[in-house]
Design a protein around this motif. Structure first.
Motif, PDB file in Angstrom:
ATOM      1  N   PHE A 144       0.838  -1.204   0.000  1.00 22.70           N
ATOM      2  CA  PHE A 144       0.000   0.000   0.000  1.00 22.70           C
ATOM      3  C   PHE A 144       0.868   1.247   0.000  1.00 22.70           C
ATOM      4  N   PHE A 145       0.256   2.369  -0.375  1.00 26.25           N
ATOM      5  CA  PHE A 145       0.950   3.641  -0.407  1.00 26.25           C
ATOM      6  C   PHE A 145       0.846   4.327   0.954  1.00 26.25           C
ATOM      7  N   ILE A 146       1.847   5.133   1.254  1.00 29.20           N
ATOM      8  CA  ILE A 146       1.902   5.889   2.502  1.00 29.20           C
ATOM      9  C   ILE A 146       2.022   7.369   2.161  1.00 29.20           C
ATOM     10  N   ASP A 147       1.218   8.188   2.820  1.00 29.60           N
ATOM     11  CA  ASP A 147       1.358   9.632   2.662  1.00 29.60           C
ATOM     12  C   ASP A 147       1.029  10.297   3.994  1.00 29.60           C
ATOM     13  N   LYS A 148       0.853  11.619   3.978  1.00 32.98           N
ATOM     14  CA  LYS A 148       0.675  12.313   5.253  1.00 32.98           C
ATOM     15  C   LYS A 148      -0.652  12.002   5.941  1.00 32.98           C
ATOM     16  N   SER A 149      -1.554  11.322   5.244  1.00 30.58           N
ATOM     17  CA  SER A 149      -2.778  10.874   5.911  1.00 30.58           C
ATOM     18  C   SER A 149      -2.473   9.763   6.921  1.00 30.58           C
ATOM     19  N   HIS A 150      -1.273   9.177   6.825  1.00 26.97           N
ATOM     20  CA  HIS A 150      -0.856   8.122   7.749  1.00 26.97           C
ATOM     21  C   HIS A 150      -0.023   8.673   8.905  1.00 26.97           C
ATOM     22  N   ILE A 151       0.082   9.987   9.012  1.00 35.83           N
ATOM     23  CA  ILE A 151       0.999  10.582   9.982  1.00 35.83           C
ATOM     24  C   ILE A 151       0.707  10.134  11.408  1.00 35.83           C
ATOM     25  N   GLU A 152      -0.572   9.989  11.751  1.00 35.74           N
ATOM     26  CA  GLU A 152      -0.894   9.572  13.124  1.00 35.74           C
ATOM     27  C   GLU A 152      -0.415   8.149  13.396  1.00 35.74           C
ATOM     28  N   LYS A 153      -0.585   7.256  12.424  1.00 35.04           N
ATOM     29  CA  LYS A 153      -0.130   5.872  12.597  1.00 35.04           C
ATOM     30  C   LYS A 153       1.392   5.794  12.672  1.00 35.04           C
ATOM     31  N   ILE A 154       2.062   6.683  11.954  1.00 29.96           N
ATOM     32  CA  ILE A 154       3.524   6.715  12.001  1.00 29.96           C
ATOM     33  C   ILE A 154       3.989   7.171  13.380  1.00 29.96           C
ATOM     34  N   ILE A 155       3.320   8.171  13.915  1.00 33.17           N
ATOM     35  CA  ILE A 155       3.722   8.722  15.209  1.00 33.17           C
ATOM     36  C   ILE A 155       3.383   7.787  16.369  1.00 33.17           C
ATOM     37  N   ASN A 156       2.218   7.154  16.323  1.00 34.51           N
ATOM     38  CA  ASN A 156       1.847   6.279  17.447  1.00 34.51           C
ATOM     39  C   ASN A 156       2.351   4.849  17.268  1.00 34.51           C
ATOM     40  N   ASN A 157       3.192   4.635  16.255  1.00 34.16           N
ATOM     41  CA  ASN A 157       3.864   3.351  16.006  1.00 34.16           C
ATOM     42  C   ASN A 157       2.945   2.232  15.537  1.00 34.16           C
ATOM     43  N   GLU A 158       1.769   2.584  15.045  1.00 33.50           N
ATOM     44  CA  GLU A 158       0.971   1.578  14.335  1.00 33.50           C
ATOM     45  C   GLU A 158       1.639   1.270  12.994  1.00 33.50           C
ATOM     46  N   LEU A 159       2.318   2.269  12.452  1.00 32.55           N
ATOM     47  CA  LEU A 159       3.051   2.127  11.195  1.00 32.55           C
ATOM     48  C   LEU A 159       4.443   2.741  11.401  1.00 32.55           C
ATOM     49  N   PRO A 160       5.283   2.081  12.192  1.00 29.49           N
ATOM     50  CA  PRO A 160       6.590   2.668  12.513  1.00 29.49           C
ATOM     51  C   PRO A 160       7.515   2.711  11.299  1.00 29.49           C
ATOM     52  N   ILE A 161       8.251   3.795  11.185  1.00 32.38           N
ATOM     53  CA  ILE A 161       9.285   3.894  10.156  1.00 32.38           C
ATOM     54  C   ILE A 161      10.613   4.041  10.890  1.00 32.38           C
ATOM     55  N   ASN A 162      11.330   2.947  10.987  1.00 31.21           N
ATOM     56  CA  ASN A 162      12.600   2.950  11.701  1.00 31.21           C
ATOM     57  C   ASN A 162      13.731   3.415  10.790  1.00 31.21           C
ATOM     58  N   THR A 163      14.850   3.784  11.387  1.00 29.97           N
ATOM     59  CA  THR A 163      15.979   4.311  10.629  1.00 29.97           C
ATOM     60  C   THR A 163      16.338   3.441   9.436  1.00 29.97           C
ATOM     61  N   CYS A 164      16.418   2.124   9.675  1.00 31.83           N
ATOM     62  CA  CYS A 164      16.920   1.213   8.644  1.00 31.83           C
ATOM     63  C   CYS A 164      15.817   0.492   7.866  1.00 31.83           C
ATOM     64  N   SER A 165      14.568   0.895   8.038  1.00 35.67           N
ATOM     65  CA  SER A 165      13.475   0.182   7.378  1.00 35.67           C
ATOM     66  C   SER A 165      12.908   0.942   6.181  1.00 35.67           C
ATOM     67  N   VAL A 166      13.693   1.864   5.635  1.00 40.86           N
ATOM     68  CA  VAL A 166      13.186   2.673   4.522  1.00 40.86           C
ATOM     69  C   VAL A 166      14.343   3.187   3.666  1.00 40.86           C
ATOM     70  N   ILE A 167      14.124   3.197   2.366  1.00 45.34           N
ATOM     71  CA  ILE A 167      15.073   3.793   1.416  1.00 45.34           C
ATOM     72  C   ILE A 167      14.409   5.037   0.818  1.00 45.34           C
ATOM     73  N   TRP A 168      15.146   6.129   0.786  1.00 51.95           N
ATOM     74  CA  TRP A 168      14.602   7.412   0.347  1.00 51.95           C
ATOM     75  C   TRP A 168      15.169   7.831  -1.006  1.00 51.95           C
ATOM     76  N   LYS A 169      14.359   8.515  -1.783  1.00 48.76           N
ATOM     77  CA  LYS A 169      14.855   9.185  -2.979  1.00 48.76           C
ATOM     78  C   LYS A 169      15.590  10.437  -2.492  1.00 48.76           C
ATOM     79  N   LYS A 170      16.853  10.526  -2.802  1.00 50.47           N
ATOM     80  CA  LYS A 170      17.696  11.573  -2.210  1.00 50.47           C
ATOM     81  C   LYS A 170      17.165  12.983  -2.466  1.00 50.47           C
ATOM     82  N   LYS A 171      16.759  13.255  -3.692  1.00 52.28           N
ATOM     83  CA  LYS A 171      16.327  14.619  -4.021  1.00 52.28           C
ATOM     84  C   LYS A 171      15.056  15.006  -3.275  1.00 52.28           C
TER      85      LYS A 171
END
Length: 310
Positions: A144-171
């Motif tokens: 599924f896609f993630i955007d700012k509508s998921h911000i609450e789940k990201i913050i309360n750790n329902e959808l945690p984004i850990n340091t090493c669990s994501v690859i970012w587009k540099k730009k």
């Protein structure tokens, strides 16, 4: 060497006993267009001796963080970002291990041009790593896609984004960097800030990162009430609140979440600092004060009711 697609940045400090396994997991990647930048924070063990054999592969680069940079992993990550040449950036800790297919799977997902990052699942292990974990290869089709509508789940750790669990587009990162001042919960603050900026990503329901847990980890120190780590978590919470308030994204449920969180930081005056940070009416302040005051009693009653039912 042609320009790599992925830049892996590894901050390290006195990890001579563990870093080799992390580097071996990079060598084991099925996708080979990468560079690995190891940023040493002036270790006083034999880290350089352990890393040197890997430097025969020109994709590995080792550098000591120069004077003038702040101490700590965040400053090392930021420095590595400055040195990186890849289209994508991946921050890996020097005691963690990645699945051989991590880069290949994520690069495939980046064919969706609309995404800024690719998140995957994380699991933890203790002591020695068992390579048999790599054999369990079943991807859940619920991508599924993630955007700012998921911000609450990201913050309360329902959808945690850990340091090493994501690859970012540099730009896509722009000028945003890790906070050098935070010595814990830095990814919680930084990654929620990035998503609140409007960055969009995709989630792969596959374990692709294996995080090592040990007595020297920051999480272990936080759980043992280490003052530095607890203070950092409080500061991270305040930074998140300020960021969301400025963007008018601090919903009622998020306010409630942070007020509840502040119960565990009474001696750090987190509740008072949150209330002074967000712009609310005097009436709302009184309501939150009442909620905060009676919350411990409500939690105690809940535990009693739960125990009786059991």
């Amino acid at each position: 060497m042609t320009k790599p697609k992925i830049s892996i940045v590894i901050p390290t400090y006195n990890r001579a006993d563990l870093i080799a396994e992390s580097l071996e997991s990079i060598l084991g990647q099925t996708f080979d267009s990468w560079e690995c930048i190891i940023i040493d924070d002036n270790s006083n063990d034999n880290t350089i001796e352990i890393v040197t054999p890997f430097l025969k592969d020109k994709r590995f680069k080792f550098t000591t963080k120069p004077l003038g940079y702040a101490k700590g992993a965040n400053a090392s990550r930021n420095y590595g970002l400055e040195l990186s040449q890849g289209k994508y950036i991946y921050w890996l800790d020097s005691d963690d291990i990645i699945h051989p297919l991590t880069f290949e799977l994520c690069i495939n997902e980046f064919s969706w041009n609309i995404i800024d990052f690719c998140r995957f699942q994380r699991t933890v292990f203790f002591d020695n790593f068992d390579v048999k974990c790599f054999d369990n290869y079943n991807i859940d089709e619920n991508v599924f896609f993630i955007d700012k509508s998921h911000i609450e789940k990201i913050i309360n750790n329902e959808l945690p984004i850990n340091t090493c669990s994501v690859i970012w587009k540099k730009k896509s990162l722009g000028f945003e960097k890790f906070s050098n001042e935070l010595l814990y919960a830095e990814e919680w603050e930084y990654y929620s800030r990035l998503v609140s900026n409007g960055l969009k990503g995709i989630n792969i329901n596959k374990v692709l990162i294996y995080a090592r847990k040990h007595s020297c980890s920051q999480t272990h120190e936080f759980n043992c009430n280490n003052y530095i780590r607890v203070e950092a978590k409080k500061e991270a919470a305040l930074l998140i609140v300020k960021n969301l308030a400025a963007k008018k994204m601090l919903t009622y449920s998020l306010k409630r979440y942070f007020i509840c969180l502040s119960i565990g930081f009474k001696e750090y005056n987190l509740f008072e600092q949150i209330i002074s940070t967000i712009q609310i009416s005097s009436v709302e302040k009184i309501k939150w004060q009442i909620f905060y005051t009676i919350l411990p009693l409500r939690l105690s009653l809940y535990k009693i009711k739960k125990a009786i039912k059991m």
